[in-house]
Write a protein that holds these residues in place. Structure first.
Motif, short mmCIF file in Angstrom:
data_model
loop_
_atom_site.label_atom_id
_atom_site.label_comp_id
_atom_site.label_asym_id
_atom_site.label_seq_id
_atom_site.Cartn_x
_atom_site.Cartn_y
_atom_site.Cartn_z
N GLY A 88 0.81 -1.21 0.00
CA GLY A 88 0.00 0.00 0.00
C GLY A 88 0.85 1.26 0.00
N PRO A 89 0.21 2.43 0.04
CA PRO A 89 0.94 3.71 -0.05
C PRO A 89 1.84 3.95 1.17
CG PRO A 89 -1.36 4.09 0.53
CD PRO A 89 -1.25 2.64 0.17
N LEU A 90 2.97 4.64 0.93
CA LEU A 90 3.92 4.98 1.98
C LEU A 90 4.03 6.50 2.08
CD1 LEU A 90 6.75 2.41 1.09
CD2 LEU A 90 4.91 2.13 2.75
N HIS A 91 4.46 6.97 3.23
CA HIS A 91 4.55 8.41 3.48
C HIS A 91 6.00 8.88 3.44
CE1 HIS A 91 0.30 8.59 4.78
NE2 HIS A 91 0.54 7.39 5.26
N ASP A 173 4.75 0.24 8.93
CA ASP A 173 3.31 0.55 8.94
C ASP A 173 2.48 -0.68 9.28
OD1 ASP A 173 3.62 3.21 8.37
OD2 ASP A 173 3.33 2.98 6.21
N ALA A 174 2.93 -1.86 8.87
CA ALA A 174 2.17 -3.08 9.15
C ALA A 174 2.16 -3.40 10.65
CB ALA A 174 2.76 -4.25 8.37
N VAL A 175 3.24 -3.04 11.34
CA VAL A 175 3.31 -3.32 12.79
C VAL A 175 2.30 -2.48 13.55
CG1 VAL A 175 4.80 -3.15 14.82
CG2 VAL A 175 5.72 -4.04 12.67
N GLY A 176 2.08 -1.25 13.08
CA GLY A 176 1.15 -0.37 13.79
C GLY A 176 1.81 0.27 14.99
N GLU A 177 1.08 0.39 16.08
CA GLU A 177 1.56 1.11 17.26
C GLU A 177 2.27 0.21 18.26
OE1 GLU A 177 -1.65 3.25 18.96
OE2 GLU A 177 -2.13 4.35 17.13
N ARG A 178 2.41 -1.06 17.98
CA ARG A 178 3.02 -1.98 18.94
C ARG A 178 4.54 -2.07 18.72
NH1 ARG A 178 -1.32 -7.07 19.18
NH2 ARG A 178 -3.11 -5.83 19.91
N HIS A 179 5.24 -1.10 19.22
CA HIS A 179 6.71 -1.06 19.18
C HIS A 179 7.26 -1.23 17.76
CE1 HIS A 179 6.38 -1.34 23.53
NE2 HIS A 179 5.71 -2.47 23.39
N PRO A 180 6.87 -0.37 16.83
CA PRO A 180 7.33 -0.54 15.44
C PRO A 180 8.83 -0.39 15.27
CG PRO A 180 6.23 1.58 15.73
CD PRO A 180 5.99 0.82 16.97
N ALA A 217 10.47 9.60 14.19
CA ALA A 217 10.56 11.03 14.42
C ALA A 217 10.02 11.86 13.27
CB ALA A 217 12.02 11.42 14.69
N THR A 218 9.97 11.27 12.06
CA THR A 218 9.53 12.03 10.89
C THR A 218 8.20 11.56 10.31
OG1 THR A 218 10.74 10.60 9.33
CG2 THR A 218 11.93 12.49 10.27
N GLY A 219 7.80 10.35 10.66
CA GLY A 219 6.54 9.83 10.15
C GLY A 219 6.58 9.35 8.72
N GLY A 220 7.78 9.17 8.16
CA GLY A 220 7.88 8.72 6.77
C GLY A 220 9.23 8.11 6.47
N ILE A 221 9.43 7.74 5.21
CA ILE A 221 10.62 6.97 4.83
C ILE A 221 11.74 7.83 4.24
CG2 ILE A 221 9.29 4.88 4.39
CD1 ILE A 221 9.51 5.57 1.38
N GLN A 222 11.47 9.11 3.95
CA GLN A 222 12.49 9.90 3.26
C GLN A 222 13.75 10.08 4.10
OE1 GLN A 222 11.20 13.30 0.92
NE2 GLN A 222 12.96 14.51 1.61
N ALA A 223 13.60 10.36 5.38
CA ALA A 223 14.78 10.58 6.24
C ALA A 223 15.65 9.33 6.35
CB ALA A 223 14.35 11.06 7.62
N PRO A 224 15.11 8.17 6.74
CA PRO A 224 15.96 6.98 6.79
C PRO A 224 16.53 6.58 5.44
CG PRO A 224 13.66 6.38 7.16
CD PRO A 224 13.75 7.88 7.25
N LEU A 225 15.78 6.82 4.37
CA LEU A 225 16.27 6.45 3.04
C LEU A 225 17.51 7.28 2.68
CD1 LEU A 225 14.10 5.72 -0.07
CD2 LEU A 225 16.15 7.11 -0.29
#
Length: 251
Positions: A88-91, A173-180, A217-225
């Motif tokens: 699915g879509p990523l942020h 995103d698949a993990v959700g809020e349980r210690h992602p 901390a950023t809510g998306g994949i751009q920073a780690p990428l």
């Protein structure tokens, strides 16, 4: 003569605008996704984890510089990428500065990648003096030193980007809020363990933690990428030279 309070206040505000929030910051949670989307993500992630780990292990068991190595390495990147697309879509995410302003993460992730490279260089100086780690690092570096340089760069960039799309994107995103952060790091470390190389597994654990914190901390994949690609490029460019020239550092 002391500076006017107004000038000092302006300087402080300007400094706050240049500094991001720390890695301990977590962006507010987004609205919960529909159950059907969550199921699709988890199914895609489950298949992707198994297939990607298997492909990685096989690719690193081939002869460095061979057609099989490059083909399997690119196939591994394709596996991670397809798994992320199927989920699915990523942020992209945002970096929130200390003054509350949000910016797209570009310079901060790149600087973070440079800093991570510096830490690994310091660790490499220690690893060279530990026979087990020295041998493990050299076995990994064979893949960087043997074969076509453009193909080595291509496979490094492709896999770095694909891993972030999958582990800090789809899986997170698949993990959700349980210690992602914890779950994505453990999955990433377990995957690198398929290489049966302790240095690669250790690097996966350390960098996986950093990438996971950036994602939170950023809510998306751009920073780690961007951090991953910066760190990988510097490691590819300079780490082989450090181990190749180890004699000049001996006393």
């Amino acid at each position: 003569m002391s500076r006017p309070p107004a000038v000092l206040g302006a300087v402080r505000e300007r400094a706050r605008g240049l500094l991001p929030r720390g890695l301990g910051y977590a962006v507010p949670a987004r609205e919960r996704e529909p159950d059907a989307v969550v199921r699709r993500r988890r199914q895609a992630v489950g298949v992707g984890c198994v297939a990607g780990a298997g492909m990685l292990g096989v690719s690193l068991s081939t002869e460095p510089g061979s057609r099989q190595f490059y083909g399997l390495t690119l196939a591994t990147a394709a596996t991670w990428s397809l798994g992320s697309l199927a989920s699915g879509p990523l942020h992209q995410g945002w970096i929130e500065m200390q003054d509350g302003v949000r910016r797209r993460p570009v310079m901060v992730p790149v600087v973070t990648g440079v800093g991570a490279f510096g830490c690994f260089v310091a660790g490499a100086l220690v690893a060279r003096r530990v026979p087990v780690l020295d041998d493990a690092v050299r076995r990994v570096l064979r893949f960087a030193e043997e074969g076509s340089t453009p193909l080595v760069v291509l496979t490094t960039v492709a896999n770095g980007a694909a891993e972030e799309l999958f582990f800090r994107g789809a899986l997170y995103d698949a993990v959700g809020e349980r210690h992602p952060v914890l779950v994505s790091t453990l999955a990433y470390t377990a995957t690198t363990a398929a290489s049966r190389n302790p240095s690669l597994t250790l690097a996966g654990a350390v960098m996986g933690t950093l990438f996971g914190l950036q994602r939170r901390a950023t809510g998306g994949i751009q920073a780690p990428l961007l951090t991953h690609l910066t760190w990988s490029a510097l490691m590819l460019r300079y780490l082989p030279r450090l181990f190749r020239d180890r004699q000049r550092f001996r006393y």
